[in-house]
Design an enzyme around this catalytic site. Sequence first.
Site, PDB file in Angstrom:
ATOM      1  N   SER A 153      39.122  41.613  35.010  1.00 37.32           N
ATOM      2  CA  SER A 153      39.947  41.497  36.207  1.00 37.32           C
ATOM      3  C   SER A 153      40.786  42.768  36.387  1.00 37.32           C
ATOM      4  CB  SER A 153      40.791  40.220  36.114  1.00 37.32           C
ATOM      5  OG  SER A 153      41.292  39.891  37.371  1.00 37.32           O
ATOM      6  N   ASP A 231      33.976  31.936  40.388  1.00 38.30           N
ATOM      7  CA  ASP A 231      35.269  32.601  40.200  1.00 38.30           C
ATOM      8  C   ASP A 231      36.049  32.562  41.526  1.00 38.30           C
ATOM      9  OD1 ASP A 231      37.291  34.621  40.138  1.00 38.30           O
ATOM     10  OD2 ASP A 231      36.183  35.748  38.622  1.00 38.30           O
ATOM     11  N   HIS A 267      36.755  32.432  36.454  1.00 41.60           N
ATOM     12  CA  HIS A 267      37.523  33.646  36.127  1.00 41.60           C
ATOM     13  C   HIS A 267      38.111  33.588  34.711  1.00 41.60           C
ATOM     14  CE1 HIS A 267      39.307  37.349  37.658  1.00 41.60           C
ATOM     15  NE2 HIS A 267      40.481  37.008  37.154  1.00 41.60           N
TER      16      HIS A 267
END
EC number: 3.1.2.12
Length: 289
Positions: A153, A231, A267
Amino acid sequence: MSVTTIATIASFGGKLLKLSHNASTTGCEMKFNLYLPPQATTNSLHKVPLFIWLSGLTCTADNCSEKGFFQHGASKKGIAILYPDTSPRGVGIQGEDDSWDFGTGAGFYVDATASPWSNNYKMYSYITEELPKTVFAAFDQIDSSRVSISGHSMGGHGALSLYLRNPGKYKSVSAFAPIANPLKCPWGEKAFKGYFGDEWQKKGAEHDSTELLKKWKGGELDILIDVGTGDNFYKQGQLLPENFFAAAEEIGQEKGVNIRMQPDYDHSYYTMASFSDDHINHAAKYLFA
Ligand SMILES: N[C@@H](CCC(=O)N[C@@H](CS)C(=O)NCC(=O)O)C(=O)O
């Protein structure tokens, strides 16, 4: 340069060290974790290479050490892992703890130029210079000439942008759910406006992986990226891996950017744990070439 050991934890035949040091770039005590695989014996003639893992928003060095499962593959291959923190902490800037996607836990791996952040929020210099120097000085079992980088991320943005800004510095790069075009997503826009002020678009382009890729002159690429189709941040347009791939096509490097869309994965660290061995193996190809 001295490092304090807070804890030593056995893990996959090696040791996970919880460490801290006083960092001059960020002007505060910084914690970090270091995994030494069983092959990293003191006085070894055969030093082990290093895999740097950059974490995402809200993380400390502990999230990935505890649940990313990277130590599994690293212990088999004989690779040390460095888990840095994601920002300076407790430096006393007004508003530093107000939001989860800016300030504490959200340093974005840039050197801030705007007040009041520019004195401490220098995570680019910290990760590219001060922290590795500190680690290599304190642990001579680690080979400073063999370093790979990866992250998740915000840390995926960090890994890709550090690799693309510094051709030859890292042997390989990979990422999970990277913020691949921060200039074009709400997280990146907020961070760049805050850390760079009025010049956020110009300075941001110097740290935006999609923009950096368009200008890449460092030779053939082999970048591994995993993104889960489940995600939510991908669905909300925070990650934009398709923009990164379009930039790869623009420079004729689409074969060098392997984006795997993993069905249903989200995620979270469940995704990293599922594919961490692949990312260690990807790095090992170059660290032991
Ligand atoms: N605001 C949410 C989302 C933040 C989030 O998902 N952060 C990702 C990186 S962008 C993460 O790795 N969180 C820590 C974890 O899952 O252990 C939270 O604080 O949990």
